[in-house]
Scaffold this motif. Structure first.
Motif, PDB file in Angstrom:
ATOM      1  N   UNK A 416       0.848  -1.251   0.020  1.00 13.80           N
ATOM      2  CA  UNK A 416       0.020  -0.050  -0.006  1.00 13.80           C
ATOM      3  C   UNK A 416       0.846   1.268   0.107  1.00 13.80           C
ATOM      4  N   UNK A 420       1.109   4.312  -2.735  1.00 11.10           N
ATOM      5  CA  UNK A 420       0.839   5.676  -2.153  1.00 11.10           C
ATOM      6  C   UNK A 420       2.011   6.521  -2.716  1.00 11.10           C
ATOM      7  N   UNK A 423       1.737   7.203  -6.176  1.00  7.60           N
ATOM      8  CA  UNK A 423       0.775   8.109  -6.657  1.00  7.60           C
ATOM      9  C   UNK A 423       0.746   9.338  -6.405  1.00  7.60           C
ATOM     10  N   UNK A 712       1.244  31.597   1.376  1.00  3.33           N
ATOM     11  CA  UNK A 712       0.338  31.306   2.375  1.00  3.33           C
ATOM     12  C   UNK A 712       1.253  30.075   3.354  1.00  3.33           C
ATOM     13  N   UNK A 716       2.315  30.233   7.308  1.00  7.87           N
ATOM     14  CA  UNK A 716       2.351  29.053   8.013  1.00  7.87           C
ATOM     15  C   UNK A 716       3.674  28.841   8.759  1.00  7.87           C
TER      16      UNK A 716
ATOM     17  N   UNK B 273      -8.645  33.684  10.522  1.00  7.80           N
ATOM     18  CA  UNK B 273      -7.711  34.411  11.093  1.00  7.80           C
ATOM     19  C   UNK B 273      -8.166  35.617  11.553  1.00  7.80           C
ATOM     20  N   UNK B 278      -7.996  33.249   5.957  1.00  9.37           N
ATOM     21  CA  UNK B 278      -6.671  33.491   5.189  1.00  9.37           C
ATOM     22  C   UNK B 278      -6.430  32.121   4.496  1.00  9.37           C
ATOM     23  N   UNK B 279      -5.575  31.934   3.567  1.00  3.66           N
ATOM     24  CA  UNK B 279      -5.135  30.703   3.064  1.00  3.66           C
ATOM     25  C   UNK B 279      -4.161  30.098   3.533  1.00  3.66           C
ATOM     26  N   UNK B 280      -4.177  28.869   3.863  1.00  2.00           N
ATOM     27  CA  UNK B 280      -3.106  28.095   4.441  1.00  2.00           C
ATOM     28  C   UNK B 280      -2.613  26.966   3.492  1.00  2.00           C
ATOM     29  N   UNK B 281      -1.586  26.394   3.986  1.00  3.02           N
ATOM     30  CA  UNK B 281      -0.908  25.417   2.949  1.00  3.02           C
ATOM     31  C   UNK B 281      -1.323  24.064   3.296  1.00  3.02           C
ATOM     32  N   UNK B 282      -1.829  24.214   4.496  1.00  2.00           N
ATOM     33  CA  UNK B 282      -2.171  22.680   5.064  1.00  2.00           C
ATOM     34  C   UNK B 282      -3.527  22.541   5.997  1.00  2.00           C
ATOM     35  N   UNK B 284      -4.659  22.408   9.092  1.00  2.00           N
ATOM     36  CA  UNK B 284      -4.729  22.358  10.367  1.00  2.00           C
ATOM     37  C   UNK B 284      -6.214  22.145  10.835  1.00  2.00           C
ATOM     38  N   UNK B 318      -3.924  17.177   9.837  1.00  2.00           N
ATOM     39  CA  UNK B 318      -3.042  17.577   8.800  1.00  2.00           C
ATOM     40  C   UNK B 318      -2.545  16.850   7.858  1.00  2.00           C
ATOM     41  N   UNK B 319      -3.020  15.777   7.929  1.00  2.00           N
ATOM     42  CA  UNK B 319      -2.755  14.759   6.780  1.00  2.00           C
ATOM     43  C   UNK B 319      -4.030  14.443   5.712  1.00  2.00           C
ATOM     44  N   UNK B 471      -8.016  -0.634   3.945  1.00  2.00           N
ATOM     45  CA  UNK B 471      -7.329  -0.284   2.801  1.00  2.00           C
ATOM     46  C   UNK B 471      -6.724  -1.224   1.981  1.00  2.00           C
ATOM     47  N   UNK B 478      -4.203   4.363  -3.127  1.00  2.00           N
ATOM     48  CA  UNK B 478      -3.073   5.079  -2.938  1.00  2.00           C
ATOM     49  C   UNK B 478      -3.010   6.739  -3.181  1.00  2.00           C
ATOM     50  N   UNK B 479      -4.038   6.959  -4.273  1.00  2.00           N
ATOM     51  CA  UNK B 479      -4.190   8.535  -4.398  1.00  2.00           C
ATOM     52  C   UNK B 479      -5.010   9.160  -3.666  1.00  2.00           C
ATOM     53  N   UNK B 481      -6.568   7.795  -0.648  1.00  2.00           N
ATOM     54  CA  UNK B 481      -6.498   7.270   0.812  1.00  2.00           C
ATOM     55  C   UNK B 481      -7.815   7.100   1.428  1.00  2.00           C
TER      56      UNK B 481
END
Lengths: 840, 500
Positions: A416, A420, A423, A712, A716, B273, B278-282, B284, B318-319, B471, B478-479, B481
């Protein structure tokens, strides 16, 4: 069959004219006889035709295929491409001629069928239009035909615009992506009378199109919006029609709608026309206020300013409307530009005495969000207002923590993870990649060891590995490894790979890719690449039960005790760790290790243990620097050119982010192309080590990056640093001031936007330090032209000063404030001085 | 609340001729189509053009006819919205009449309708010219809901006209298509905030008596994926929570600040914010995914009328992978909500939220049972449904999700409640027509699944069942999840071992 042979050779030769004349005068029976061989040929031997001969099939099909349904499919499949040959008419003309000569009754049907299948193909559009003209059917007006027709005829002269196309003309205002073809060929200024847009205007003037209808449709198209180039096409057409005042007055609502949503150029037109009506006394105040409400929150300052100026005039004329007017005006108090806020406030204050108490209350509450100095003015004029709501977050957000996922436990899970990894190839996530490597080594070892357990027999470890490592780069990892896997044991020595067939060639290729020619033995690629290469060979020839360097934290740090455990394990099982794996493990140790660790390591009595002890005895910076010559070769600061692995570099030296920043700075500097740099900044902010000048520069460039999401990410990163109490705002401010003054790659306006976000997200104090430290360099008398965005930066300072009540003096600020004039920069400087002195 | 509009509680006090509710509701799970449209179907198909478009078209596509008595328009101060097909409680009308009366805040309602119509008339991803579907209106007694779904299947928009904005008479309850074409859009754009405006949803007596026959008839494709996506939005949004609420000035500033380059790019995250966003890259915690911000352009004209912008989304870590989001404007007497798919090129149909709920036949049966108990309530009270149906709360909950999948309920984020409606499309909403599920069944039939404890193998792919859910080692998993529904391998394995 002689005819077929002839047709076939003409097809193969790409002789379109020959095909046309051959098929022109056949009988239907002869055509029918050719249809079979032709379709057969297309099915089986189409691939042998050169690309630019392929459309000969369309022509031949038009000569022989028996039905409109078959022919429509056929032509759409083989298209109507023509290679340029001098004197050869376009293929659609040949096809049209041929069809006309055939004299079949179904040309109208064919046109309709082709229209249904039409997608973005101008030659096909021409054919359809020709077929419609021949057969005399009604135009099948579809969106695709309108778009294609407009594209084909974008340079048309008025006389050439045929009456039967009128339905298409009217639809050009309703179909997306068509407005651009109304552009006037020589720009808006020059009118040579040709072009679709101008032709429509000319024919409207002549009376062929209803003028009211065209103006209505034009306005509707602008309301609908779309891409700027499309909207501009309609705008040009509208302007060329030169609408008269009565026509404008009849459509006032339409302009209000345009003002609310459209692009700035179009909104400007709408405002102009509304003002024109107002000048003539034909705009009711209610409508004017609707227009104002629609536009007051737009970011185009000129637009808002002009509306407010007009409002002042309107109020002078119609004092009775003061309540409605001021309520509408209050919306500008929320505008982001302080100069507009001030103007709105001045206007409202001037008229407040005439307004009702209710209106004044409304103004007072609307003014609560204004800056302190404005609020004081508002308080005097409208009465006391409620306390302002805090515009900033009180506390810094805790940086998101990331738990390390448990190690990969089964071959299925490994499968897996590898999937990933492939991918999501754009950026490699270091946490998951290290987990993958650890799983690969450990499970491959267990799998070789015991063939009895839950063995996954269709996993070919070697080919997997090869794909894992090589798919990302052109460097062709270890392509010789998969050859003859041996049943090596854990005690096997790591082979001398220089003797391997192919190894030298691989290294040569690698060093060439790094820009190092010719190859010499001292050229070493970066540690990451070396370690991956080492794993790929080691798995087969010298397997080990585990990797030493697998991190114990998400930033890449390795707990020294865990490393000692792993080394102890190696000593007990009598295996020698791989060389680069050990180096990587050492690089991942924190700078402050328990002093007793060295002696415990030496007690192991292995070479690796001694190496660890020696490492711990050395100076934390020197020992890394000593390794750096092998790290810093090549273009990308020696970190390897596989861009997708860039995100892994902070985890290679997790306790020395200063060094990573130093080596990656050249990449982060090229802000125009540095995609993904923002992720690196976050990783650096989460890693350990001093925040040096290089890192500050990297952050500064990040705040000025071209792409919004990269900026951005830089914000962060700063928030992470601030939350870890590692953000020295003043130091970063000084670098930003310096770089703005000296480097052309810094755009202060972009930085200012980011700083506002930073301040609002809980780092207000740090942002104030930053602004205060950046300003002296930017406003010093030696700077000839103040950079764009300076006024906004000072304005942000005013906002923060109100919040934080800082003390101290900003060099050169008084000089700036003392300058004559009322430019925004000077005004904001005066406000900042007042704010610093505690004058509300 | 105006005097004449019945409130939700009064719903069944509405003057419906006796027993109509039961009679107009056929036994096939409550899905209902007026006779005219249903009967016209075979002829439609026979008369359809033989030629198929050259681009790949799903074979799972049906034709749908709109038959309006005349185009919707604004005439003499009356906004006449014409209707076609669908379901009405009182009579099986081909062109049902739902509402006549005044609307307050006419400018806002008109602008909102324009916005909903724009979504229905747009493909935000890979614009291809072609026929598009009209919005749908549901009359629940105390409110009117206008819903539309973009041609690309990635944007859902709904305007709720609440009782505060309505003052008139409700003639019937139900759901129908409503004609909102370019001519009406132009007229709506001219409606000012102070203009008095009457609203008629459906043909008034005058039209019915003076016109005979259908004046506007269009046929459009109803691709299976479009229908599925439309239905699936409610299932996805039901898992959302409010994440941020910002004043309009800040909302305007933020939405207009998103550069054109940003618009073309993939998903980003938006976090509160201070008072703004605001934009964030991840992702949170508390962040909301925003992909293709140009899809929110329909909100811009309404911002000056709004009180606040509220943003909804699922919980993220975060993921997290990109996910859907909802953007809601609070307007005078109305609400406008726009739901965006996780990425510009992803329609809702492929999100696979269905797949978690189609496990048993029981869900479908329960859904059918509940469907028969509903009569266009503005809020579906789950407790009440449980009481009436005798089902356990858990079963009611999954059955309501099942109803969502067949387009029979929508989800109202502002009230955190389902509402009843019946999407006026024929047959295409069958939740069983899922290619992944079909493939999974085929794999099971072919005996491709071997189970070994917590692991399974399906055609070379490894499936694991863990505490965090299943899974797989295939590319799809994989793409995404698991963020885009289960893959066929996992589904096949689940079919064999039974869902865990």
């Amino acid at each position: 069959m002689a005819e077929w042979e002839q047709l076939r050779s003409l097809l193969e030769a790409g002789d379109f004219r020959g095909i046309a004349s051959l098929l022109r005068d056949l009988t239907e029976a002869e055509r029918k006889a050719l249809a079979g061989p032709l379709t057969e040929f297309a099915r089986k031997e189409q691939g042998s035709l050169p690309f630019n001969h392929l459309s000969g099939l369309s022509l031949a099909g038009a000569g022989v295929l028996p039905s409109p349904s078959a022919l429509a499919r056929w032509i759409v499949r083989h298209r109507l491409y023509t290679a340029y040959i001098p004197g050869l008419p376009p293929l659609f003309e040949l096809t049209l001629d041929l069809l006309r000569a055939r004299g079949v009754p179904w040309l109208g049907d064919l046109a309709r069928r082709l229209t249904v299948r039409l997608r973005d193909d101008t030659a096909l559009v021409q054919l359809i239009l020709g077929l419609v003209a021949i057969s005399g059917i009604d135009l099948p007006v579809t969106d695709a035909l309108v778009e294609g027709w407009a594209e084909v005829n974008s340079h048309i002269a008025p006389a050439a615009l045929r009456p039967e196309w009128d339905p298409l003309v009217l639809r050009t205002f309703e179909v997306d992506n068509v407005g651009r073809f109304l552009h006037f060929p020589n720009g808006t200024g020059v009118r040579d009378g040709t072009g679709l847009g101008l032709s429509i205007v000319a024919l409207t003037t002549e009376g062929r199109f209803d003028r009211d209808e065209v103006i209505d449709r034009c306005l509707a198209a602008m309301q609908r919006g779309g891409r700027p180039s499309d909207v501009r096409g309609y705008l040009n057409l509208y302007n060329a029609l030169e609408p008269q005042l009565p026509e404008v007055v009849a459509r006032l609502r339409d302009y209000v709608a345009v003002l609310a949503a459209a692009h700035s150029t179009v909104a400007g037109m709408a405002q102009r026309e509304l003002f024109r009506a107002d000048d003539a006394g034909q705009l009711e105040i209610g409508m004017f206020l609707d227009a104002s409400r629609a536009a007051f929150l737009r970011s185009e300052k000129k637009l808002v300013q002009a509306l407010m100026d007009r409002l002042r005039v309107v109020l002078a004329r119609q004092p009775g409307a003061v309540d409605d007017a001021l309520r509408t005006l209050a919306a500008v108090f929320d505008h982001q530009a302080t100069d507009l806020q001030k103007r709105a406030l001045d206007l409202a204050v001037a008229h407040a005495p005439a307004a009702s108490a209710e209106t004044r209350n409304e103004l007072a509450s609307a003014a609560a969000g204004l800056p302190a100095d404005f609020r004081a003015l508002a308080g005097k004029a409208f009465g006391a207002a409620a306390c302002p709501t805090l515009a900033v977050a009180a506390a810094l957000p805790a940086p998101p923590t990331r738990e390390l996922p448990p190690p990969i436990a089964s071959p299925a899970e490994l499968a897996e993870e590898i999937a990933a990894h492939h991918a999501n190839a754009a950026f490699v996530d270091p946490v998951r990649f290290e987990r993958l490597l650890a799983g690969l080594v450990a499970l491959s070892y267990q799998d070789r060891l015991s063939r009895t357990g839950p063995v996954v027999d269709d996993i070919n470890w070697d080919s997997w590995l090869m794909h894992t490592l090589s798919e990302h780069t052109e460097l062709r990892f270890a392509n010789f490894v998969a050859g003859t896997p041996r049943r090596a044991t854990v005690k096997a020595r790591y082979p001398d790979i220089e003797t391997f067939a192919g190894e030298r060639g691989w290294q040569q290729k690698l060093s060439q890719s790094y820009g190092l020619k010719p190859y010499s033995a001292s050229d070493r690629p970066g540690i990451l690449m070396l370690r991956l290469h080492e794993i790929s060979i080691g798995l087969v020839h010298a397997p080990r039960p585990l990797l030493l360097a697998t991190p114990t934290s998400s930033t890449g740090l390795l707990d020294p005790d865990v490393l000692l455990d792993r080394l102890t394990n190696a000593a007990t099982e009598e295996w020698e760790p791989w060389r680069h794996d050990l180096i990587q493990a050492l690089l991942r140790l924190p700078t402050d290790c328990d002093p007793s660790l060295a002696s415990r390591a030496r007690r192991l009595g292995t070479a690796a243990g001694d190496r660890l002890a020696q490492w711990l005895a050395e100076d934390p910076d020197d020992r890394v620097t000593a390794l750096l010559p092998t790290l810093c070769r090549g273009r990308s600061g020696g970190f390897g050119i596989a861009r997708e692995f860039r995100t892994c570099w902070p985890a290679v030296l997790p306790a020395h982010r200063d060094m990573v920043a130093k080596h990656l700075l050249p990449e982060l500097t090229y802000t125009e192309e540095a995609r993904g740099g923002g992720r690196l900044l976050i990783a650096l902010a989460e890693a350990d080590g001093p925040v040096t000048e290089e890192m500050l520069d990297a952050l500064a460039y990040g705040l000025s990056a071209r792409h919004q999401d990269e900026r951005a990410a830089a914000v962060d990163a700063l928030l992470v640093l601030a939350a870890r109490s590692q953000l020295d705002g003043a130091a970063l401010g000084r670098r930003i001031g310096h770089l703005t003054a000296t480097s052309r790659q810094m755009t202060l306006a972009r930085v200012g936007q980011c700083l506002q976000d930073l301040a609002r997200s809980g780092a207000a104090a740090q942002t104030w330090d930053l602004v205060a430290a950046a300003l002296p360099r930017l406003i010093s008398p030696s700077v000839e032209r103040p950079p764009h965005g300076l006024a906004d930066l000072i304005g942000l300072g005013v906002e923060l000063a109100e919040l934080l009540h800082p003390t101290g003096d900003i060099p050169h600020l008084a000089d700036l404030a003392a300058r004559r004039g009322s430019s925004r920069t000077v005004t904001e400087a005066r406000r900042l001085i007042a704010g610093l002195q505690g004058v509300p | 609340m105006s005097g004449q509009v019945p409130v939700a509680g009064d719903l069944h006090g509405l003057e419906l001729s006796g027993g109509m509710v039961a009679q107009t509701r056929p036994g096939d799970g409550g899905r209902f189509l007026p006779g005219e449209v249903a009967a016209a179907r075979p002829a439609d198909l026979a008369g359809a053009p033989v030629a198929q478009p050259t681009h790949r078209v799903s074979v799972n596509s049906s034709k749908h006819s709109y038959r309006y008595l005349r185009p919707s328009d604004i005439r003499d101060g009356v906004l006449g919205l014409q209707t076609s097909g669908g379901t009405a409680l009182r009579r099986p009308a081909a062109n049902p009449l739902f509402f006549t009366g005044f609307i307050r805040h006419a400018g806002v309602v008109a602008a909102g309708l324009c916005s909903v119509a724009k979504v229905a008339a747009t493909r935000y991803f890979r614009p291809v010219p072609g026929g598009l579907r009209d919005p749908v209106v549901t009359c629940s007694g105390d409110r009117l809901r206008f819903e539309s779904f973009s041609g690309c299947g990635g944007v859902y928009s709904r305007l709720d006209v609440l009782s505060d904005a309505l003052d008139g008479e409700v003639h019937d309850l139900g759901t129908t298509n409503v004609d909102v074409g370019e001519p009406l859009r132009r007229m709506l754009a001219r409606v000012g905030g102070r203009d008095p405006l009457r609203l008629t949803v459906g043909p008034d007596e005058l039209i019915v008596s003076t016109l005979d026959g259908v004046a506007v008839e269009t046929k459009v494709d109803l691709p299976q994926r479009w229908l599925k996506g439309f239905a699936e939005v409610q299932v996805i949004t039901a898992g959302f929570e409010p994440r941020a609420e910002v004043p309009v000035a800040e909302a305007t500033r933020f939405l207009r600040s998103l550069s054109s380059a940003q618009r073309a790019r993939g998903a980003s995250w938006v976090v509160p914010s201070g008072r703004s966003l605001r934009l964030s890259s991840r992702a949170v915690p508390g962040a909301v995914c925003l992909a293709g911000p140009q899809r929110l352009d329909g909100l811009l004209p309404l911002l000056p009328h709004a009180k606040a912008l509220r943003v909804y989304g699922p919980a993220v870590t975060p993921t997290s992978m990109p996910c859907a989001s909802a953007w809601e404007l609070q307007l005078a007497g109305t609400r406008l909500v726009v739901v965006l798919s996780p990425e510009l090129n992803r329609g809702f149909s492929g999100e696979g939220a269905v797949l978690d709920f189609i496990a048993g036949d029981q869900v479908a049966r329960d859904a059918e049972l509940l469907g028969a108990l509903l009569a266009f309530e503005p809020r579906v009270e789950l407790d009440l449904l449980g009481e009436r149906s005798g089902l356990s709360p858990d079963r009611v909950r999954s059955a309501v999700v099942g109803l969502g999948l067949s387009g029979q309920v929508g989800y109202d984020l502002a009230e955190a409640a389902y509402f009843h409606r019946v999407l006026p499309y024929d047959g295409g909403l069958a939740e069983q027509c899922n290619p992944r599920l079909r493939d999974a069944r085929a794999l099971v039939r072919a005996g491709a699944v071997t189970v070994d404890g917590d692991c399974a193998r399906v055609r070379g792919h490894h499936i694991r069942f863990t505490a965090n859910g299943p899974s797989c080692s295939c590319r799809w998993w994989a793409e995404y999840r698991g963020s885009r529904g289960k893959c066929k391998h996992v589904l096949a394995a689940e079919l064999v071992v039974g869902v865990r």
